[in-house]
Scaffold this motif. Sequence first.
Motif, PDB file in Angstrom:
ATOM      1  N   UNK A  59       0.593  -1.290   0.158  1.00  0.00           N
ATOM      2  CA  UNK A  59       0.054  -0.030  -0.033  1.00  0.00           C
ATOM      3  C   UNK A  59       0.897   1.230  -0.094  1.00  0.00           C
ATOM      4  N   UNK A  60       1.800   1.234   0.824  1.00  0.00           N
ATOM      5  CA  UNK A  60       2.960   2.184   0.841  1.00  0.00           C
ATOM      6  C   UNK A  60       3.411   2.667  -0.429  1.00  0.00           C
ATOM      7  N   UNK A  61       3.764   1.511  -1.249  1.00  0.00           N
ATOM      8  CA  UNK A  61       4.325   1.614  -2.749  1.00  0.00           C
ATOM      9  C   UNK A  61       3.186   2.083  -3.616  1.00  0.00           C
ATOM     10  N   UNK A  62       2.054   1.736  -3.595  1.00  0.00           N
ATOM     11  CA  UNK A  62       1.072   2.220  -4.401  1.00  0.00           C
ATOM     12  C   UNK A  62       0.755   3.662  -4.294  1.00  0.00           C
ATOM     13  N   UNK A  63       0.829   4.099  -2.683  1.00  0.00           N
ATOM     14  CA  UNK A  63       0.513   5.497  -2.696  1.00  0.00           C
ATOM     15  C   UNK A  63       1.786   6.332  -2.936  1.00  0.00           C
ATOM     16  N   UNK A  64       2.689   5.948  -2.852  1.00  0.00           N
ATOM     17  CA  UNK A  64       3.785   6.620  -3.156  1.00  0.00           C
ATOM     18  C   UNK A  64       3.981   6.694  -4.602  1.00  0.00           C
ATOM     19  N   UNK A  82      -5.777   6.499 -22.284  1.00  0.00           N
ATOM     20  CA  UNK A  82      -4.956   7.888 -22.193  1.00  0.00           C
ATOM     21  C   UNK A  82      -6.295   8.880 -21.923  1.00  0.00           C
ATOM     22  N   UNK A  83      -7.366   8.341 -21.429  1.00  0.00           N
ATOM     23  CA  UNK A  83      -8.654   9.349 -21.329  1.00  0.00           C
ATOM     24  C   UNK A  83      -8.301   9.739 -19.753  1.00  0.00           C
ATOM     25  N   UNK A  84      -8.950  11.158 -19.479  1.00  0.00           N
ATOM     26  CA  UNK A  84      -8.645  11.478 -18.291  1.00  0.00           C
ATOM     27  C   UNK A  84      -9.623  10.663 -16.978  1.00  0.00           C
ATOM     28  N   UNK A  85      -9.288  10.272 -16.152  1.00  0.00           N
ATOM     29  CA  UNK A  85     -10.060   9.487 -15.068  1.00  0.00           C
ATOM     30  C   UNK A  85     -10.917  10.328 -14.281  1.00  0.00           C
ATOM     31  N   UNK A  86     -12.170  10.118 -14.010  1.00  0.00           N
ATOM     32  CA  UNK A  86     -13.057  11.092 -13.602  1.00  0.00           C
ATOM     33  C   UNK A  86     -12.540  11.246 -12.185  1.00  0.00           C
ATOM     34  N   UNK A  87     -12.657  12.549 -11.605  1.00  0.00           N
ATOM     35  CA  UNK A  87     -12.202  12.953 -10.216  1.00  0.00           C
ATOM     36  C   UNK A  87     -12.720  12.276  -9.165  1.00  0.00           C
ATOM     37  N   UNK A  88     -14.193  11.816  -9.345  1.00  0.00           N
ATOM     38  CA  UNK A  88     -14.725  10.876  -8.391  1.00  0.00           C
ATOM     39  C   UNK A  88     -14.017   9.695  -8.056  1.00  0.00           C
ATOM     40  N   UNK A  89     -13.743   8.923  -9.164  1.00  0.00           N
ATOM     41  CA  UNK A  89     -12.881   7.834  -9.161  1.00  0.00           C
ATOM     42  C   UNK A  89     -11.372   8.020  -8.458  1.00  0.00           C
ATOM     43  N   UNK A  90     -10.941   9.169  -8.742  1.00  0.00           N
ATOM     44  CA  UNK A  90      -9.678   9.132  -8.149  1.00  0.00           C
ATOM     45  C   UNK A  90      -9.846   9.652  -6.461  1.00  0.00           C
ATOM     46  N   UNK A  91     -11.027  10.306  -6.285  1.00  0.00           N
ATOM     47  CA  UNK A  91     -11.233  10.516  -4.869  1.00  0.00           C
ATOM     48  C   UNK A  91     -11.382   9.173  -4.101  1.00  0.00           C
ATOM     49  N   UNK A  92     -12.353   8.298  -4.859  1.00  0.00           N
ATOM     50  CA  UNK A  92     -12.445   6.884  -4.129  1.00  0.00           C
ATOM     51  C   UNK A  92     -11.396   6.027  -4.048  1.00  0.00           C
ATOM     52  N   UNK A  93     -10.470   6.031  -5.241  1.00  0.00           N
ATOM     53  CA  UNK A  93      -9.402   5.063  -5.348  1.00  0.00           C
ATOM     54  C   UNK A  93      -8.024   5.920  -5.685  1.00  0.00           C
ATOM     55  N   UNK A  94      -7.405   6.775  -4.795  1.00  0.00           N
ATOM     56  CA  UNK A  94      -6.371   7.624  -5.135  1.00  0.00           C
ATOM     57  C   UNK A  94      -5.483   7.064  -6.093  1.00  0.00           C
ATOM     58  N   UNK A  95      -5.099   5.870  -5.822  1.00  0.00           N
ATOM     59  CA  UNK A  95      -3.801   5.161  -6.446  1.00  0.00           C
ATOM     60  C   UNK A  95      -4.143   4.667  -7.860  1.00  0.00           C
ATOM     61  N   UNK A  96      -5.305   4.759  -8.326  1.00  0.00           N
ATOM     62  CA  UNK A  96      -5.786   3.940  -9.573  1.00  0.00           C
ATOM     63  C   UNK A  96      -5.094   4.522 -10.754  1.00  0.00           C
ATOM     64  N   UNK A  97      -4.741   3.836 -11.658  1.00  0.00           N
ATOM     65  CA  UNK A  97      -4.086   4.342 -12.939  1.00  0.00           C
ATOM     66  C   UNK A  97      -4.942   3.831 -14.098  1.00  0.00           C
ATOM     67  N   UNK A  98      -6.179   3.365 -13.879  1.00  0.00           N
ATOM     68  CA  UNK A  98      -7.303   2.961 -14.950  1.00  0.00           C
ATOM     69  C   UNK A  98      -8.444   3.660 -14.765  1.00  0.00           C
ATOM     70  N   UNK A  99      -9.065   4.058 -15.845  1.00  0.00           N
ATOM     71  CA  UNK A  99     -10.480   4.608 -15.909  1.00  0.00           C
ATOM     72  C   UNK A  99     -11.291   3.412 -15.490  1.00  0.00           C
ATOM     73  N   UNK A 100     -12.718   3.592 -14.954  1.00  0.00           N
ATOM     74  CA  UNK A 100     -13.692   2.349 -14.761  1.00  0.00           C
ATOM     75  C   UNK A 100     -13.575   1.651 -15.900  1.00  0.00           C
ATOM     76  N   UNK A 101     -13.963   1.838 -17.162  1.00  0.00           N
ATOM     77  CA  UNK A 101     -13.951   1.059 -18.563  1.00  0.00           C
ATOM     78  C   UNK A 101     -12.760   0.171 -18.541  1.00  0.00           C
ATOM     79  N   UNK A 102     -11.546   0.754 -18.276  1.00  0.00           N
ATOM     80  CA  UNK A 102     -10.089  -0.105 -18.830  1.00  0.00           C
ATOM     81  C   UNK A 102     -10.163  -1.050 -17.605  1.00  0.00           C
ATOM     82  N   UNK A 103     -10.521  -0.639 -16.260  1.00  0.00           N
ATOM     83  CA  UNK A 103     -10.341  -1.575 -15.334  1.00  0.00           C
ATOM     84  C   UNK A 103     -11.369  -2.570 -15.302  1.00  0.00           C
ATOM     85  N   UNK A 104     -12.623  -2.424 -15.766  1.00  0.00           N
ATOM     86  CA  UNK A 104     -13.531  -3.475 -15.940  1.00  0.00           C
ATOM     87  C   UNK A 104     -13.224  -4.502 -16.910  1.00  0.00           C
TER      88      UNK A 104
END
Length: 108
Positions: A59-64, A82-104
């Motif tokens: 978790x430390x690695x991911x957050x860093x 390469x699309x913007x990740x919605x700010x709501x997703x970043x607030x919920x999962x701040x260490x994400x590197x994928x938008x919801x569609x790509x994660x699914x």
Amino acid sequence: MRQSRFNSIKNNIETEIASIREALQKWTSYNETQDPITVSELAGTGMSYLAWKKRMDQRLFELSRALSRMEGENYGTCADCGEDIPIQRLEAVPDTVYCVGCMRHREG
């Protein structure tokens, strides 16, 4: 507006990092003082110390990594499409590197 929300996310990440480091330090202190409170806290999770420490280190690695991306220009951009990740997703999962569609898509 978006910048203030990014700043809030950054503060949340920094707070979580500090909390994890404090927990790791608390465990180290336990080993020196045999504080039973720390043992019961960990025992209540059902995890062994090694499994817990591995999870905290990950978790430390991911957050860093998320903080590093914030310093650059690719925080909030999906690593796949390469699309913007919605700010709501970043607030919920701040260490994400994928938008919801790509994660699914990745999860199948």
